[in-house]
Design a protein around this motif. Structure first.
Motif, short mmCIF file in Angstrom:
data_model
loop_
_atom_site.label_atom_id
_atom_site.label_comp_id
_atom_site.label_asym_id
_atom_site.label_seq_id
_atom_site.Cartn_x
_atom_site.Cartn_y
_atom_site.Cartn_z
N GLU A 79 0.86 -1.24 -0.05
CA GLU A 79 -0.09 -0.20 -0.24
C GLU A 79 0.87 1.23 0.01
N SER A 82 2.40 1.69 -3.19
CA SER A 82 1.16 2.14 -4.62
C SER A 82 0.91 3.40 -4.37
N LEU A 83 0.72 4.02 -2.99
CA LEU A 83 0.53 5.34 -2.68
C LEU A 83 1.52 6.39 -2.87
N HIS A 84 2.80 6.03 -2.39
CA HIS A 84 3.77 6.82 -2.21
C HIS A 84 5.21 6.61 -3.03
N PRO A 110 2.56 -3.70 -6.55
CA PRO A 110 1.86 -2.51 -6.15
C PRO A 110 1.48 -1.12 -7.10
N PHE A 111 2.46 -1.45 -8.28
CA PHE A 111 2.25 -0.42 -9.54
C PHE A 111 0.87 -1.01 -10.03
N ARG A 114 -1.94 0.46 -8.42
CA ARG A 114 -1.88 1.86 -8.45
C ARG A 114 -2.81 2.20 -9.69
N THR A 117 -6.49 1.49 -8.96
CA THR A 117 -7.17 2.21 -8.20
C THR A 117 -7.35 3.58 -8.75
N VAL A 118 -6.34 4.15 -9.82
CA VAL A 118 -6.64 5.25 -10.47
C VAL A 118 -7.47 5.30 -11.59
N PHE A 124 -7.29 0.85 -2.30
CA PHE A 124 -6.37 -0.33 -2.13
C PHE A 124 -7.09 -1.47 -1.57
#
Length: 409
Positions: A79, A82-84, A110-111, A114, A117-118, A124
């Motif tokens: 997570e 994915s976020l940062h 994680p990508f 990402r 989710t986008v 997530f």
């Protein structure tokens, strides 16, 4: 009047006949759905225990929902990535050593989360298990085909059953990269079998950025190609349809690209953080709680762990595994799975032994060896077959409780 045992046996035969009458793809889906139902059941039964057993644990918390429960442990790092993304400065502990951080986890999973989710607006907690579920179904299909082409349909269906309903199958629907790596690995092994080197290269490269251990794929390609080359020069080319120079060059090209991808992540971590040992130091930070702070030497972790927790008497156990596993791979029944599967099983197991500690995560690391569960000798006898089925079904709630609740797996 028929006895109760005969009625049960007749009902079991009717159920088996019904399943075997379905198209192959439907049977695989049915087994996979049944496995996911069981895993969801056990996870749901364990979930209420979390708040009572570990109310102070920040991993779980008191007010997290079930989906957060499915994305705990390593899912927290995925997570963060994915976020940062990844940190440019490595965190240090009080003694100045590198602390646990997200550089230990590769970016493909994680990508992918990402991206989903986008473009979909999912959170997530929804996207990670959803991607794992889809990838797990794909892995089941690819596993079935990989085993079926060498050992037959019955062995393939049993391999799918143990894979999707076995003790660790709950990991196919939590926020871990296992499902994705397994699908890529089984697909890459099939690509080697069918000599589709472009597809193999793509799958091998993505696998190299999904989970450690993907170097076993180019190793497998190299050994299989070497065996073909030797047989060619022994005059067995009629069996193998030759091994033309153009194909040899494609094999070399695919192997080189996958090897470069397989060793790229430590280089990337070093470049981004400015520390040459960034990735190794990060991985070693997980070892401290098990065997203390040691220098990394390949092929020693299992011996170090055994000495630390069992003593000198445990060394014969490790040696026994080192001797017994290759002997089992060399058995006639296991050889029916084909050279590609056997070479990969040997190479990947060597990787696990060479660089990882035997701890709670070891069974998870061994999941790519699932094709070995299609060995015909494992299901040739009824008593052995149903013993394995019983262990698979009863083992899952135990590991869900022990690993996922108390973990980390």
């Amino acid at each position: 009047m028929p006895s109760a045992s005969s009625s049960i046996a007749a009902g079991r035969r009717r159920a088996i006949d019904l399943v075997t009458a379905l198209p192959t793809w439907a049977t695989v889906v049915l087994v996979w759905v049944g496995g996911r139902f069981l895993s969801t059941l056990w996870l749901a039964l364990v979930y209420p225990l979390v708040g009572r057993s570990q109310p102070e644990n920040a991993i779980w918390g008191n007010d997290h929902g079930f989906l957060r429960f499915l994305t705990a442990w390593d899912g927290q790092y995925y997570e963060q990535i994915s976020l940062h993304g990844y940190p440019t400065t490595l965190p240090l502990d009080a003694a100045g050593h590198v602390a646990q951080n997200s550089w230990a986890f590769l970016p493909a999973f994680p990508f992918t989360i990402r991206f989903v989710t986008v473009w979909t607006g999912m959170t997530f907690e929804v996207a990670a298990p959803a991607i794992a579920l889809v990838a797990g179904l794909v892995a089941a299909f690819l596993l079935h085909r990989l085993v079926r082409e060498r050992a037959g349909d019955t062995a393939a269906l049993w391999a799918v059953f143990f894979f999707t309903c076995g003790p660790l199958s709950f990991l196919l629907q939590v926020g871990y990269a296992e499902s994705m790596f397994l699908a890529l690995t089984f697909g890459a092994l099939l690509a080697i079998e069918h000599r589709r080197y472009g597809l193999l290269t793509a799958l091998g490269v993505v696998a190299a950025f999904t989970r450690p251990g993907a170097l076993a794929i180019p190793l497998t390609l190299g050994v299989v190609a070497l065996v073909r080359w030797i047989r060619l020069h022994r005059g067995e080319d009629r069996v193998l349809d030759g091994f033309p120079l153009r194909e040899q060059l494609r094999v070399v090209g695919a192997g080189v690209v996958m090897v470069v991808a397989g060793v790229a992540w430590p280089v990337i971590a070093s470049h981004v953080t400015g520390r040459p040992d960034a990735y190794l130091a990060t991985e070693m930070s997980w070892w401290v709680n098990f065997i203390g702070r040691v220098d990394f030497v390949p092929l020693t972790p299992w011996f170090l762990t055994t000495l630390r927790w069992v003593g000198i008497g445990g060394i014969p156990i490790v040696i026994g595994l080192l001797v017994g596993y290759p002997i089992w791979l060399a058995r006639r029944s296991t050889r029916k799975l084909g050279l590609t599967t056997l070479v990969f099983a040997g190479g990947y197991a060597l990787y696990v032994f060479a660089v990882s500690l035997p701890m709670a995560s070891t069974p998870r690391l061994l999941m790519p060896l699932a094709p070995l569960m299609g060995s015909p000798e494992l299901v040739a006898k009824a008593w052995l077959r149903w013993t394995l089925v019983t262990c698979a079904l009863l083992g899952q709630p135990v590991l869900v409780a022990v690993l996922w609740l108390l973990g980390p797996p």
